[in-house]
Design a protein around this motif. Structure first.
Motif, PDB file in Angstrom:
ATOM      1  N   ALA A 114       0.831  -1.205   0.000  1.00  0.00           N
ATOM      2  CA  ALA A 114       0.000   0.000   0.000  1.00  0.00           C
ATOM      3  C   ALA A 114       0.867   1.258   0.000  1.00  0.00           C
ATOM      4  N   GLU A 115       1.983   1.242   0.772  1.00  0.00           N
ATOM      5  CA  GLU A 115       2.906   2.380   0.801  1.00  0.00           C
ATOM      6  C   GLU A 115       3.527   2.624  -0.571  1.00  0.00           C
ATOM      7  N   LEU A 116       3.943   1.547  -1.226  1.00  0.00           N
ATOM      8  CA  LEU A 116       4.555   1.689  -2.553  1.00  0.00           C
ATOM      9  C   LEU A 116       3.573   2.296  -3.552  1.00  0.00           C
ATOM     10  N   ARG A 117       2.360   1.806  -3.529  1.00  0.00           N
ATOM     11  CA  ARG A 117       1.337   2.325  -4.453  1.00  0.00           C
ATOM     12  C   ARG A 117       1.078   3.803  -4.169  1.00  0.00           C
ATOM     13  N   ALA A 118       0.917   4.144  -2.887  1.00  0.00           N
ATOM     14  CA  ALA A 118       0.661   5.539  -2.513  1.00  0.00           C
ATOM     15  C   ALA A 118       1.849   6.430  -2.882  1.00  0.00           C
ATOM     16  N   GLY A 119       3.048   5.913  -2.705  1.00  0.00           N
ATOM     17  CA  GLY A 119       4.244   6.672  -3.042  1.00  0.00           C
ATOM     18  C   GLY A 119       4.331   7.029  -4.517  1.00  0.00           C
ATOM     19  N   HIS A 120       3.744   6.199  -5.357  1.00  0.00           N
ATOM     20  CA  HIS A 120       3.700   6.470  -6.799  1.00  0.00           C
ATOM     21  C   HIS A 120       2.472   7.301  -7.177  1.00  0.00           C
ATOM     22  N   GLY A 121       1.586   7.515  -6.210  1.00  0.00           N
ATOM     23  CA  GLY A 121       0.380   8.283  -6.473  1.00  0.00           C
ATOM     24  C   GLY A 121      -0.636   7.551  -7.336  1.00  0.00           C
ATOM     25  N   TRP A 122      -0.615   6.221  -7.279  1.00  0.00           N
ATOM     26  CA  TRP A 122      -1.500   5.415  -8.116  1.00  0.00           C
ATOM     27  C   TRP A 122      -2.734   4.969  -7.335  1.00  0.00           C
ATOM     28  N   SER A 123      -3.844   4.933  -8.006  1.00  0.00           N
ATOM     29  CA  SER A 123      -5.047   4.317  -7.448  1.00  0.00           C
ATOM     30  C   SER A 123      -4.919   2.809  -7.641  1.00  0.00           C
ATOM     31  N   LEU A 124      -5.813   2.062  -7.006  1.00  0.00           N
ATOM     32  CA  LEU A 124      -5.825   0.610  -7.227  1.00  0.00           C
ATOM     33  C   LEU A 124      -6.061   0.301  -8.699  1.00  0.00           C
ATOM     34  N   GLY A 125      -6.915   1.084  -9.352  1.00  0.00           N
ATOM     35  CA  GLY A 125      -7.193   0.875 -10.774  1.00  0.00           C
ATOM     36  C   GLY A 125      -5.964   1.086 -11.638  1.00  0.00           C
ATOM     37  N   GLU A 126      -5.180   2.135 -11.327  1.00  0.00           N
ATOM     38  CA  GLU A 126      -3.954   2.385 -12.101  1.00  0.00           C
ATOM     39  C   GLU A 126      -2.945   1.268 -11.901  1.00  0.00           C
ATOM     40  N   LEU A 127      -2.798   0.799 -10.668  1.00  0.00           N
ATOM     41  CA  LEU A 127      -1.874  -0.298 -10.413  1.00  0.00           C
ATOM     42  C   LEU A 127      -2.355  -1.570 -11.099  1.00  0.00           C
ATOM     43  N   ALA A 128      -3.663  -1.794 -11.106  1.00  0.00           N
ATOM     44  CA  ALA A 128      -4.220  -2.971 -11.784  1.00  0.00           C
ATOM     45  C   ALA A 128      -3.873  -2.941 -13.269  1.00  0.00           C
ATOM     46  N   GLU A 129      -3.994  -1.772 -13.895  1.00  0.00           N
ATOM     47  CA  GLU A 129      -3.649  -1.654 -15.319  1.00  0.00           C
ATOM     48  C   GLU A 129      -2.168  -1.914 -15.565  1.00  0.00           C
ATOM     49  N   ARG A 130      -1.312  -1.401 -14.705  1.00  0.00           N
ATOM     50  CA  ARG A 130       0.137  -1.547 -14.874  1.00  0.00           C
ATOM     51  C   ARG A 130       0.611  -2.976 -14.617  1.00  0.00           C
ATOM     52  N   SER A 131      -0.039  -3.660 -13.681  1.00  0.00           N
ATOM     53  CA  SER A 131       0.430  -4.986 -13.255  1.00  0.00           C
ATOM     54  C   SER A 131      -0.308  -6.148 -13.902  1.00  0.00           C
ATOM     55  N   GLY A 132      -1.527  -5.900 -14.381  1.00  0.00           N
ATOM     56  CA  GLY A 132      -2.336  -6.991 -14.907  1.00  0.00           C
ATOM     57  C   GLY A 132      -2.996  -7.810 -13.804  1.00  0.00           C
ATOM     58  N   VAL A 133      -3.045  -7.257 -12.595  1.00  0.00           N
ATOM     59  CA  VAL A 133      -3.664  -7.917 -11.444  1.00  0.00           C
ATOM     60  C   VAL A 133      -4.957  -7.159 -11.129  1.00  0.00           C
ATOM     61  N   SER A 134      -6.018  -7.875 -10.832  1.00  0.00           N
ATOM     62  CA  SER A 134      -7.308  -7.220 -10.591  1.00  0.00           C
ATOM     63  C   SER A 134      -7.259  -6.301  -9.378  1.00  0.00           C
ATOM     64  N   ARG A 135      -8.104  -5.257  -9.410  1.00  0.00           N
ATOM     65  CA  ARG A 135      -8.197  -4.316  -8.294  1.00  0.00           C
ATOM     66  C   ARG A 135      -8.552  -5.031  -7.004  1.00  0.00           C
ATOM     67  N   SER A 136      -9.503  -5.968  -7.091  1.00  0.00           N
ATOM     68  CA  SER A 136      -9.946  -6.653  -5.871  1.00  0.00           C
ATOM     69  C   SER A 136      -8.814  -7.481  -5.267  1.00  0.00           C
ATOM     70  N   THR A 137      -8.023  -8.143  -6.099  1.00  0.00           N
ATOM     71  CA  THR A 137      -6.896  -8.933  -5.599  1.00  0.00           C
ATOM     72  C   THR A 137      -5.861  -8.023  -4.952  1.00  0.00           C
ATOM     73  N   LEU A 138      -5.573  -6.891  -5.594  1.00  0.00           N
ATOM     74  CA  LEU A 138      -4.619  -5.934  -5.027  1.00  0.00           C
ATOM     75  C   LEU A 138      -5.116  -5.408  -3.681  1.00  0.00           C
ATOM     76  N   SER A 139      -6.385  -5.078  -3.617  1.00  0.00           N
ATOM     77  CA  SER A 139      -6.970  -4.560  -2.388  1.00  0.00           C
ATOM     78  C   SER A 139      -6.893  -5.588  -1.262  1.00  0.00           C
ATOM     79  N   ARG A 140      -7.235  -6.839  -1.574  1.00  0.00           N
ATOM     80  CA  ARG A 140      -7.183  -7.897  -0.542  1.00  0.00           C
ATOM     81  C   ARG A 140      -5.746  -8.129  -0.064  1.00  0.00           C
ATOM     82  N   ALA A 141      -4.781  -8.057  -0.983  1.00  0.00           N
ATOM     83  CA  ALA A 141      -3.375  -8.251  -0.600  1.00  0.00           C
ATOM     84  C   ALA A 141      -2.912  -7.105   0.303  1.00  0.00           C
ATOM     85  N   GLU A 142      -3.285  -5.868  -0.043  1.00  0.00           N
ATOM     86  CA  GLU A 142      -2.877  -4.723   0.773  1.00  0.00           C
ATOM     87  C   GLU A 142      -3.497  -4.768   2.165  1.00  0.00           C
TER      88      GLU A 142
END
Length: 193
Positions: free
Chosen positions: A21-49
């Motif tokens: 969560a810190e890394l994502r926030a440090g880049h200023g990315w939303s869960l949706g932006e990280l999902a697009e960059r990583s190919g991992v669903s928003r829900s999976t990213l959210s559950r992991a964080e």
């Protein structure tokens, strides 16, 4: 990913989720932006964080690629400050329960050093695919201590047995497979470019 009871979340998963969560926030990315960059669903990213699930090696590899880190770097960031001598009892162990992969950080990343040592264990039949290296051009030396390991680098398949060592730079997809009949134990030396 394995579902966890929030009341019994593994402390390592909790620290890992907070760091992600810190890394994502440090880049200023939303869960949706990280999902697009990583190919991992928003829900999976959210559950992991939120440490509601224990992330798999494959998921962490995708996130490491986005953040330009090796998996060892990421995992070392959730541990205390590394010491010059790493006692066996203090070596961080992480397990991907879904694949049967156990990873011991024997010599974790340390300030000013480019290399690290990891002990890997794969159960017979385990097969882990990484769609990209966490850092392009990452140098790896894979030394099989016991068992059989099949490593695929791009389109090239390497069959390794007791005592064999594979040296490579990783630019694309890789796959680690333990064909059996028993488990495999190996040392992975990683050198950042």
């Amino acid at each position: 990913m394995k579902q966890e009871d929030p009341g019994t979340a593994d402390p390592v998963d909790v620290r890992l989720g907070a760091r992600l969560a810190e890394l994502r926030a440090g880049h200023g990315w939303s869960l949706g932006e990280l999902a697009e960059r990583s190919g991992v669903s928003r829900s999976t990213l959210s559950r992991a964080e939120r440490a509601e699930t224990s992330p798999t090696a494959s998921l962490l590899n995708r996130l490491c690629a986005v953040y330009g880190r090796t998996m060892s770097q990421l995992l070392s960031e959730i541990e205390t400050e590394p010491a010059p001598v790493v006692r066996a009892a203090d070596q961080a162990v992480w397990q991907d329960r879904a694949s049967g992969f156990v990873r011991r950080s024997v010599s974790p990343p340390h300030g000013g050093l480019r290399g690290e040592l990891v002990e890997g264990r794969l159960a017979a039949g385990a097969d882990i695919a990484y769609d990209r290296p966490p850092v392009p051009g990452l140098e790896q030396h894979i030394w099989v201590l016991e068992g059989t390991l099949r490593v695929t680098d791009g389109n090239t398949v390497h069959h390794l047995g007791d005592g064999d060592c594979l040296r490579l730079r990783v630019w694309g997809p890789t796959r680690f497979h333990c064909p059996g009949p028993g488990d495999v134990r190996y040392v992975l030396a990683v050198v950042r470019p």
